[in-house]
Enzyme design. Structure first.
Site, PDB file in Angstrom:
ATOM      1  N   LYS A   1       0.847  -1.341  -0.487  1.00 55.92           N
ATOM      2  CA  LYS A   1      -0.580  -0.026  -0.197  1.00 55.92           C
ATOM      3  C   LYS A   1       1.115   1.121  -0.124  1.00 55.92           C
ATOM      4  O   LYS A   1       0.384   2.363   0.329  1.00 55.92           O
ATOM      5  CB  LYS A   1      -0.775   0.152   1.350  1.00 55.92           C
TER       6      LYS A   1
ATOM      7  N   ASP B   1      -5.745  -3.322  -1.800  1.00 59.67           N
ATOM      8  CA  ASP B   1      -7.386  -3.419  -1.871  1.00 59.67           C
ATOM      9  C   ASP B   1      -7.218  -3.920  -3.467  1.00 59.67           C
ATOM     10  O   ASP B   1      -8.968  -4.717  -3.659  1.00 59.67           O
ATOM     11  CB  ASP B   1      -8.048  -1.816  -2.056  1.00 59.67           C
TER      12      ASP B   1
END
Ligand code: NAI
Ligand code: MG
Length: 338
Positions: free
Chosen positions: A175, A209
């Protein structure tokens, strides 16, 4: 004498699935000398704490444990014994393979190995309260620690695993768009390590995600995944859901000087003591332990026996739509192994 291994049956469904796993291991014909030790809730009652010194001393001697799930209180109470064990023995890589066993499910042909960094990130447990708006508990903070050394060894482990298991691709999940330093360091180190394996194992990068979505939409694109601690925790449960649930998901915590094998799932208090838990995850973890001991042929026999029991014999526990008890299922697998 055989292999000397520390055995921690654990809490909840732990003792039930451990009993089934031991029968299957016995059926391999290999000799084991089990050093039974306490951990978790079971240890609090009789040893005064969740991680007794005798348990630690046993693993220090054997360097190897097969472990049932341990209950960790949510929010308050003692900190996770699982996390403490990983730290104590520097078990830096959490290896979680997932493969379709029951055909004709929502997903077929899944064969993903997730390697989770096991010691760092948000699991270092550096949390604190900060006063806010006059409230001593008005703000909570948690520190995530990512080191170059810790990142490098787990990423290298994933690449070496790919190389020795004939796998072609490692997906590094991060991330770094938001967590520019912590996730960014992990990604940078990943690019450096990947360069050494160019032409042998490919690496691609994926933001976490998007990875969660891709796993549901096109899981067949994944081969080996390497990621930081929290992402690995969450994604490995998601991946177990692709192959029939937690009852089928094994894991190994692996360090330079030892290893602890266990199921991905927890102590399942909702079904504990009913004799209906699926012991497959722990049995498959035991098979990983056999591989680790250099007994890969026996490990393969155990894995094939699980598949044969579930698919050909149609003996299944309730989580897989069957009616077999933990014991009946374990006995059926043991017969297939023998
Ligand atoms: P859980 O994994 O124990 O259970 C989640 C759901 O999956 C439940 O509905 C349970 O019945 C089902 N399930 C799990 N294993 C199963 C099996 N072998 N056969 C059939 N169904 C199965 O997760 P939960 O409820 O969040 O956690 C319970 C406790 O376990 C907590 O105290 C948690 O901290 C601990 N835990 C321990 C772990 C470990 O020892 N490595 C790992 C994960 C959780
Ligand atoms: Mg978990």
């Amino acid at each position: 004498m055989g292999y000397e291994i520390t055995l921690i049956p654990g809490d909840g469904i732990g003792p039930e699935i451990t009993a089934a796993s031991l029968k299957v291991l016995d059926a391999t014909g290999l000799k084991f000398s089990w050093d039974r030790q306490l951990g978790g809730m079971a240890a609090i009652a009789s040893a005064g704490g969740p991680l007794p010194e005798a348990t630690l001393a046993s693993i220090r001697r054997t360097h190897l444990a097969l472990k049932g799930p341990l209950t960790t209180p949510v929010g308050e109470g003692f900190r996770s014994v699982n996390v403490a064990l990983r730290r104590e023995f520097e078990l830096f890589a959490n290896l979680r393979p997932a493969r379709t066993i029951v055909p004709g499910g929502r997903y077929d042909g899944i064969d993903i190995v997730l390697v989770r960094e096991n010691l760092e990130g948000l699991y270092v447990g550096q949390e604190r309260w900060v006063e806010r708006d006059g409230d001593a508990h008005g703000q909570a903070e948690s520190v995530a620690v990512v080191t170059r050394r810790g990142s490098e060894r787990v990423i290298r482990y994933a690449f070496e695993y790919a190389l020795t298991h004939g796998r072609k691709n490692v997906t590094l999940v991060h991330k770094a768009n938001i967590l520019k330093l912590t996730s960014g360091l992990f990604l940078d180190v990943g690019r450096e390590v990947a360069a050494e394996y160019a032409g042998r194992v490919a690496m691609n990068e994926l933001i976490v995600d998007n990875c969660a979505m891709q796993l549901v939409m096109r899981p067949e694109q994944f081969d080996v995944i390497v990621t930081t601690n929290l992402f690995g925790d969450i994604l490995s449960d998601e991946i177990s859901g692709l192959v029939g649930g937690l009852g089928l998901a094994p894991g190994g915590n692996i360090g330079a000087h030892g290893a602890i094998f266990e199921a991905v799932h927890g102590s399942a208090p909702d079904i504990a003591g009913k004799g209906i838990a699926n012991p497959s995850a722990l049995i498959l973890a035991a098979a990983m332990m056999l591989d680790y001991l250099g007994e890969a042929a026996a490990g393969d026999r155990v894995r094939r026996a699980i598949v044969a029991t579930i698919v050909a014999d149609r003996v299944r526990t309730r989580d897989l739509g069957g009616t077999a008890t933990t014991e009946e299922f374990g006995d059926a697998v043991a017969r297939r192994v023998a």
